[in-house]
Design a protein around this motif. Structure first.
Motif, short mmCIF file in Angstrom:
data_model
loop_
_atom_site.label_atom_id
_atom_site.label_comp_id
_atom_site.label_asym_id
_atom_site.label_seq_id
_atom_site.Cartn_x
_atom_site.Cartn_y
_atom_site.Cartn_z
N UNK A 1 -27.14 51.81 -84.32
CA UNK A 1 -26.70 50.44 -84.18
C UNK A 1 -27.39 49.49 -85.52
N UNK A 2 -27.21 48.33 -85.39
CA UNK A 2 -27.33 47.57 -86.72
C UNK A 2 -28.14 46.82 -86.09
N UNK A 3 -29.33 45.98 -87.12
CA UNK A 3 -29.85 44.53 -87.00
C UNK A 3 -29.36 43.59 -86.55
N UNK A 4 -29.88 42.01 -86.36
CA UNK A 4 -29.07 41.28 -86.52
C UNK A 4 -29.69 40.67 -87.98
N UNK A 5 -30.52 40.81 -88.97
CA UNK A 5 -30.84 41.39 -89.71
C UNK A 5 -29.13 41.36 -90.44
N UNK A 6 -29.05 42.61 -90.13
CA UNK A 6 -28.16 43.13 -91.10
C UNK A 6 -26.81 42.59 -90.40
N UNK A 7 -26.45 42.29 -89.60
CA UNK A 7 -25.26 41.70 -88.77
C UNK A 7 -24.95 41.05 -89.78
N UNK A 48 -19.19 29.76 -80.03
CA UNK A 48 -19.53 31.43 -80.34
C UNK A 48 -18.65 32.61 -79.48
N UNK A 49 -19.07 33.71 -80.37
CA UNK A 49 -18.27 34.51 -80.04
C UNK A 49 -18.87 35.82 -79.54
N UNK A 50 -18.36 36.88 -79.12
CA UNK A 50 -18.84 37.60 -78.87
C UNK A 50 -18.49 38.97 -79.11
N UNK A 51 -19.33 39.96 -80.34
CA UNK A 51 -19.01 40.67 -81.23
C UNK A 51 -19.67 42.83 -80.69
N UNK A 52 -18.38 43.29 -80.23
CA UNK A 52 -18.93 44.23 -79.20
C UNK A 52 -19.29 44.85 -80.49
N UNK A 53 -20.10 46.31 -79.50
CA UNK A 53 -20.78 47.12 -80.91
C UNK A 53 -20.04 48.06 -81.73
N UNK A 54 -18.14 48.58 -81.32
CA UNK A 54 -17.39 49.19 -82.37
C UNK A 54 -17.61 48.20 -83.17
N UNK A 55 -17.01 47.03 -82.81
CA UNK A 55 -16.45 46.07 -83.76
C UNK A 55 -17.02 46.10 -84.51
N UNK A 56 -18.39 45.63 -84.25
CA UNK A 56 -19.46 44.82 -84.98
C UNK A 56 -19.80 46.82 -86.33
N UNK A 57 -19.76 47.31 -85.19
CA UNK A 57 -19.67 48.50 -86.47
C UNK A 57 -18.86 48.59 -87.41
N UNK A 58 -17.33 48.52 -86.94
CA UNK A 58 -16.47 48.61 -88.12
C UNK A 58 -17.07 47.11 -89.73
N UNK A 59 -17.51 46.38 -88.80
CA UNK A 59 -17.59 44.70 -89.72
C UNK A 59 -18.30 45.76 -90.86
N UNK A 60 -19.10 46.00 -90.49
CA UNK A 60 -20.54 45.88 -91.44
C UNK A 60 -20.60 48.27 -92.05
N UNK A 61 -19.51 48.36 -91.54
CA UNK A 61 -18.61 49.58 -92.74
C UNK A 61 -17.61 48.54 -93.14
N UNK A 62 -17.15 47.12 -93.70
CA UNK A 62 -16.46 46.69 -94.54
C UNK A 62 -15.41 46.77 -93.92
N UNK A 63 -15.24 47.85 -92.62
CA UNK A 63 -13.37 47.94 -92.29
C UNK A 63 -12.72 46.73 -91.66
N UNK A 64 -13.47 45.95 -90.79
CA UNK A 64 -12.60 44.39 -90.51
C UNK A 64 -13.47 43.54 -89.35
N UNK A 65 -13.14 42.85 -89.45
CA UNK A 65 -14.15 41.37 -88.37
C UNK A 65 -13.17 40.54 -88.01
#
Length: 82
Positions: A1-7, A48-65
């Motif tokens: 899981x990414x850290x809040x700073x990374x995200x 404010x928006x909630x970002x579920x962990x799978x979507x946060x991970x996809x965002x971290x990988x540059x796939x989709x946000x």
């Protein structure tokens, strides 16, 4: 899981207009909802928006946000209407 700073850094990388148009972004993990809370602020406007962990991970990988992009667009529309 990414850290809040990374995200947070990734969000600013994917959406460079956040800083350019003066939108502040904060990211925190909400243990109750098991999701990241992305808080966007500009002047008196806030979204404010909630970002579920799978979507946060996809965002971290540059796939989709997608949901985050929609929230940013909504905040900008609200600001532009002033």
């Amino acid at each position: 899981m990414a850290t809040k700073e990374e995200l947070c850094s990734k969000i600013k990388e994917v959406f460079p207009d956040i800083g350019a148009c003066g939108i502040d972004v904060e990211v925190d993990y909400d243990d109750t909802n098991k999701a990241w809370v992305v808080d966007l602020k500009k002047d008196q406007h806030e979204l404010k928006t909630f970002l579920e962990e799978p979507e946060a991970q996809q965002c971290m990988e540059g796939k989709q946000c997608v949901s985050l992009g929609l929230q940013i667009a909504e905040l900008r529309r609200n600001i532009d209407q002033l």
